[in-house]
Write a protein that holds these residues in place. Structure first.
Motif, PDB file in Angstrom:
ATOM      1  N   GLY A 264      -7.944  -4.135  -4.826  1.00 46.21           N
ATOM      2  CA  GLY A 264      -7.852  -2.769  -4.316  1.00 46.21           C
ATOM      3  C   GLY A 264      -8.591  -1.792  -5.199  1.00 46.21           C
ATOM      4  O   GLY A 264      -9.367  -0.961  -4.730  1.00 46.21           O
TER       5      GLY A 264
ATOM      6  N   PHE B 185      -0.242   4.464  -6.777  1.00 41.80           N
ATOM      7  CA  PHE B 185      -0.129   4.010  -5.384  1.00 41.80           C
ATOM      8  C   PHE B 185       0.792   2.800  -5.285  1.00 41.80           C
ATOM      9  O   PHE B 185       1.541   2.641  -4.326  1.00 41.80           O
TER      10      PHE B 185
ATOM     11  N   VAL C 249       1.570   0.411   3.253  1.00 40.42           N
ATOM     12  CA  VAL C 249       0.119   0.591   3.363  1.00 40.42           C
ATOM     13  C   VAL C 249      -0.193   2.013   3.792  1.00 40.42           C
ATOM     14  O   VAL C 249      -1.015   2.705   3.175  1.00 40.42           O
ATOM     15  N   GLY C 250       0.519   2.476   4.826  1.00 38.09           N
ATOM     16  CA  GLY C 250       0.258   3.809   5.346  1.00 38.09           C
ATOM     17  C   GLY C 250       0.582   4.904   4.348  1.00 38.09           C
ATOM     18  O   GLY C 250      -0.228   5.805   4.106  1.00 38.09           O
TER      19      GLY C 250
ATOM     20  N   ALA D 260      -1.881   4.917   1.498  1.00 37.07           N
ATOM     21  CA  ALA D 260      -3.173   5.446   1.931  1.00 37.07           C
ATOM     22  C   ALA D 260      -3.096   6.962   2.041  1.00 37.07           C
ATOM     23  O   ALA D 260      -4.019   7.678   1.641  1.00 37.07           O
TER      24      ALA D 260
ATOM     25  N   GLY E  49      -3.347   8.356  -1.255  1.00 31.45           N
ATOM     26  CA  GLY E  49      -4.739   8.283  -1.694  1.00 31.45           C
ATOM     27  C   GLY E  49      -5.539   9.463  -1.177  1.00 31.45           C
ATOM     28  O   GLY E  49      -6.320  10.074  -1.911  1.00 31.45           O
ATOM     29  N   ILE E  50      -5.322   9.796   0.096  1.00 36.74           N
ATOM     30  CA  ILE E  50      -6.043  10.936   0.667  1.00 36.74           C
ATOM     31  C   ILE E  50      -5.579  12.235   0.022  1.00 36.74           C
ATOM     32  O   ILE E  50      -6.377  13.109  -0.312  1.00 36.74           O
TER      33      ILE E  50
ATOM     34  N   MET F 149     -12.127   7.666   2.238  1.00 35.86           N
ATOM     35  CA  MET F 149     -11.891   6.329   2.761  1.00 35.86           C
ATOM     36  C   MET F 149     -11.719   5.334   1.608  1.00 35.86           C
ATOM     37  O   MET F 149     -10.855   4.463   1.661  1.00 35.86           O
TER      38      MET F 149
ATOM     39  N   ALA G  44      -8.317   5.920   0.123  1.00 36.74           N
ATOM     40  CA  ALA G  44      -7.256   5.464   1.014  1.00 36.74           C
ATOM     41  C   ALA G  44      -7.227   3.947   1.071  1.00 36.74           C
ATOM     42  O   ALA G  44      -6.163   3.319   1.003  1.00 36.74           O
ATOM     43  N   CYS G  45      -8.409   3.356   1.165  1.00 42.28           N
ATOM     44  CA  CYS G  45      -8.507   1.909   1.307  1.00 42.28           C
ATOM     45  C   CYS G  45      -7.977   1.216   0.057  1.00 42.28           C
ATOM     46  O   CYS G  45      -7.162   0.296   0.139  1.00 42.28           O
TER      47      CYS G  45
ATOM     48  N   ALA H  56      -5.990   2.437  -2.162  1.00 43.85           N
ATOM     49  CA  ALA H  56      -4.570   2.724  -2.338  1.00 43.85           C
ATOM     50  C   ALA H  56      -3.719   1.851  -1.428  1.00 43.85           C
ATOM     51  O   ALA H  56      -2.632   1.427  -1.810  1.00 43.85           O
ATOM     52  N   SER H  57      -4.215   1.584  -0.222  1.00 51.61           N
ATOM     53  CA  SER H  57      -3.378   0.888   0.751  1.00 51.61           C
ATOM     54  C   SER H  57      -2.990  -0.508   0.258  1.00 51.61           C
ATOM     55  O   SER H  57      -1.853  -0.938   0.451  1.00 51.61           O
TER      56      SER H  57
END
Lengths: 435, 323
Positions: free
Chosen positions: A104, A122, A162-163, A166, A169-170, A296, A299-300, A302-303
């Protein structure tokens, strides 16, 4: 490259030929697995077993055979070895968790070139998401006694983790998008600390995280296959089943992570990330939407941490803010860099090496030193019994991480298993000026 | 809400903030000087600071064991300790630069930063290792000196200890000295020239490497001094003490405009004051819901806000963006 070292050349030649390589790989795996089963407490035997897995990776053979062997090793051999010595399974699970984390972070740091020093935040977000709702803790927030949620919810929370991660992260990405390089690094570090301080202190005015005391007991995923086990006649004793179950769950998550990573790397998104990493201005000029791509990446990356966090909290049954310190972020960063930034096999290797180093080598050295101390061995007329008890290699993992980071940056910034493109670029193109 | 109390504690909080602020300013100088010359965050500076604190405590403990602390004037002892601490930290900073940063000059930006993080981690445990072997303990307490603990009462509600005054005076002297060095001497001119343009500076006959080493020496020495003063003021140190003050000092440097020496001083003071007020007033103002433990979050939020709205800091010196 290895003209001066005939042995190295010989090994390379051997590895390059499918038949001897395959035979050797199988033989090595068999012998080392046998060695582990005979000397279950020997760290050396287990490390040889790990080394033979590495050999399997380098050996040239048809991809179906390699896939089959890898699946056999990780799916059958490893659980068998793990049931001989439970600690090895624990190590394998930890390695898996860190591999997923490193992959990740590899997206954020390695591909997009955004140095994130607060990555573990995260992980924490994911872990607390399940910890709060998968334990009686949520009752403190909502009242009543509806919680913990039934274990089956774990799988939903895996996705939810995951959500949420993410989203975090954003949330981090939005304000810091305009920052470059080292400023970004410091702000992400600050973000990591903020999350930890929040986890540590949000036990009042409303008790969200239970503060430094941590949350326990956290539900573990349900053994939904229990009827199957009974039907086959296997004893569904949770103490035996859970480690194996968690191991396969980790394996599944790692598999998905690798798959996603490989697909993303070759997609237009991956290309855009690499373009941003190489030269942001040029990338923007070529029409790469910086804002969207950077968000992205955050977020990616972090997910994955979120999903692993959910799993981690279920595995540990207990979590507290101590598991999510800056130290952990640096540990994961060291894994990515050791393996080679931007390289998937590199991140896997890095995570494995660092975890094994921490859990086995340093711990092993500590035990050994203790034994010597207790036995009162003398070296050059000086008794080891005089050694301060605080001198324990296991406590000096920061030193090891630090050394890894510095040595890698000075001598091999591209990492052990670099991406070919990155390797070339660091070697020929932007070569360091001679001093 | 008790306004009487809020106003009553104001001067004392202000004073505490000032002391903290001077500490941050001293550390921030190390970050800012290196950034000014190399455009790189010397992440290991917080450990340089800690090493200064540890050298200080070791010397003081040695003096104490020899019974010197009771005989010699505490100010003289403090001066010796301060100088030795500065020397040790300065030399360490130069060594670190030589070993871990110089080989990476000209590499992509993230590479020296990662190396610096590595050095930082390495030094933390190295200090711990040395102290564990040497003293069998790594949480050390600065020996107390009675003269330094005398407290004057300025008014009924404010009192100030001698050691706080020492911290303030020493910081002011050093900040003034550094300012003079950078602006009025030949060496200072050379440093500014290297910061401006390394290639042109070397064409003018300035030895760039030597000036960079010197920058690390001075910045490190300031960090070491801050370490000793930190120990004198707050007593308790351990190998990991430096992380948070280091981060705050970096925030201070950014707040003042990184690369800018007066900026680091101003930034340090502002941050120290903000934090002291946050620590004392947050809990009073929110009725105890949020206490002093949120002061770190407060400092980081300040950092993020500055970087978003005023990336060049309060005394914004334009930092060039390397394409």
């Amino acid at each position: 490259m290895d003209e001066r070292q005939p042995q190295a050349r010989m090994i390379k030649a051997l590895l390059a030929r499918p038949l001897p390589a395959a035979i050797l790989a199988i033989a090595l795996l068999g012998i080392t697995a046998y060695a582990v089963s005979h000397f279950p407490r020997s760290i050396v035997a287990f490390m040889l077993f790990q080394a033979s897995i590495l050999f399997l990776y380098f050996a040239a053979m048809p991809s179906w055979l390699k896939g089959l062997l890898t699946a056999g090793t990780l799916g059958v051999l490893m659980p068998v070895v793990g049931s001989i010595n439970g600690y090895y399974l624990e190590i394998a699970i930890q390695v898996g968790i860190f591999v997923a984390l490193a992959l990740g972070l590899n997206i954020v740091v390695g591909l997009a070139g955004l140095l994130d020093l607060g990555y573990v935040a995260f992980f924490a977000v994911g872990a607390y998401t399940w910890a709060i709702f998968g334990s009686p803790q949520a009752n403190q927030i909502f009242g009543g006694d509806a919680f913990p949620l039934p274990p089956a919810w774990f799988f939903l929370f895996l996705l939810l983790g995951v959500g949420v991660a993410a989203g975090a992260g954003i949330l981090l990405g939005l304000p810091v998008l305009r920052l470059h390089g080292d400023y970004l690094a410091i702000v992400t570090l600050g973000f990591g600390e903020v999350i930890r301080v929040l986890a540590n202190n949000l036990d009042k005015p409303i008790n969200f995280t239970n503060g430094p005391k941590g949350i326990t007991p956290i539900s573990r995923p349900p053994i939904f296959f229990e009827p199957v086990l009974r039907a086959v006649g296997v004893d569904p004793n949770p103490n035996v089943v859970y480690p194996l179950y968690l191991y396969f769950l980790v394996l599944l998550i790692v598999g998905v992570t690798i798959l996603v990573n490989r697909r993303v790397e070759d997609s237009h998104v991956g290309r855009a990330w690499e373009a941003i990493r190489e030269d942001q201005t040029a990338a923007q000029a070529m029409g790469v939407p910086l804002v969207r791509m950077k968000l992205m990446a955050f977020a990616c990356g972090a997910s994955f941490a979120g999903a692993v966090g959910v799993l981690f909290s279920a595995k540990q049954v207990f979590i507290n803010p101590e598991s999510f310190t800056f130290m952990e972020s640096i540990g994961v960063l060291a894994m990515v860099i050791l393996g080679g930034m931007g390289s998937i096999p590199g991140a896997i290797l890095g995570a494995t090496v660092v975890t094994v180093l921490n859990l086995q080598v340093l711990k092993g050295l500590s035990l050994w030193l203790n034994e010597l101390r207790n036995a009162g061995v003398t070296i050059f007329g000086w008794s080891l019994a005089n050694l301060p008890t605080q001198l324990e290699p296991a406590k000096y993992e920061r030193m090891v991480f630090g050394l890894i980071l510095v040595l890698m940056m000075v001598f091999r910034p591209q990492g052990i298993l670099p991406v070919q493109r990155r390797h070339r670029e660091l070697h020929d193109g932007a070569a360091l000026p001679e001093r | 809400m008790d306004f009487e109390l809020l106003i009553g504690i104001f001067p004392q909080v202000f004073l505490d903030g000032l002391i903290l602020g001077f500490m941050y300013a001293l550390i921030a100088l190390g970050y800012t000087m290196v950034y000014g010359v190399l455009e790189f965050i010397n992440f290991a500076h917080s450990e340089i600071f800690v090493v200064g604190a540890f050298v200080g405590v070791e010397i003081l403990l040695t003096f104490q064991a020899a019974g010197l602390l009771a005989l010699v004037s505490p100010f003289l002892v403090l001066l010796v300790v301060l100088l030795l601490g500065m020397l040790a930290s300065g030399l360490l900073a130069v060594t670190v630069e030589r070993v871990a940063y110089r080989p990476l000059r000209g590499a992509p930006r993230l590479i020296p930063l990662i190396s610096a993080i590595g050095v930082s981690f390495f030094l933390q445990d190295a200090v711990r290792l040395v102290e564990s072997v040497w003293r069998n303990a790594f949480n050390l307490v600065y020996p107390t000196m009675d003269t330094l603990n005398i407290r004057f009462s300025l008014t009924e509600t404010i009192d100030v200890s001698v050691k706080s005054l020492v911290v303030i005076v020493a910081s002011l002297l050093m900040l003034w000295g550094l300012h003079a060095l950078v602006n009025r001497t030949k060496i200072g001119t050379a440093m500014r020239a290297v910061a401006e343009d390394q290639a042109a500076a070397s064409l003018m006959g300035i030895s760039v490497n030597r000036i960079i080493s010197l920058t690390f020496l001075i910045g490190g020495a300031m960090g070491g001094a801050a370490g000793v003063l930190f120990g004198v003021q707050y007593s308790l140190i351990n190998p990991y003490t430096g992380f948070i003050p280091g981060l705050k000092a970096f925030t201070a440097a950014v707040l003042g405009g990184i690369g800018n020496i007066p900026g680091a001083m101003v930034g340090g003071l502002v941050l120290g004051l903000l934090e002291a007020f946050a620590a004392s007033y947050l809990s009073l103002l929110t009725g105890g819901a949020f206490g002093a433990e949120y002061k770190d979050i407060f400092a980081f939020s300040v950092l993020i806000l500055i970087l978003i709205f005023r990336p060049k800091g309060l005394l914004g010196e334009v930092v060039r963006e390397r394409a």
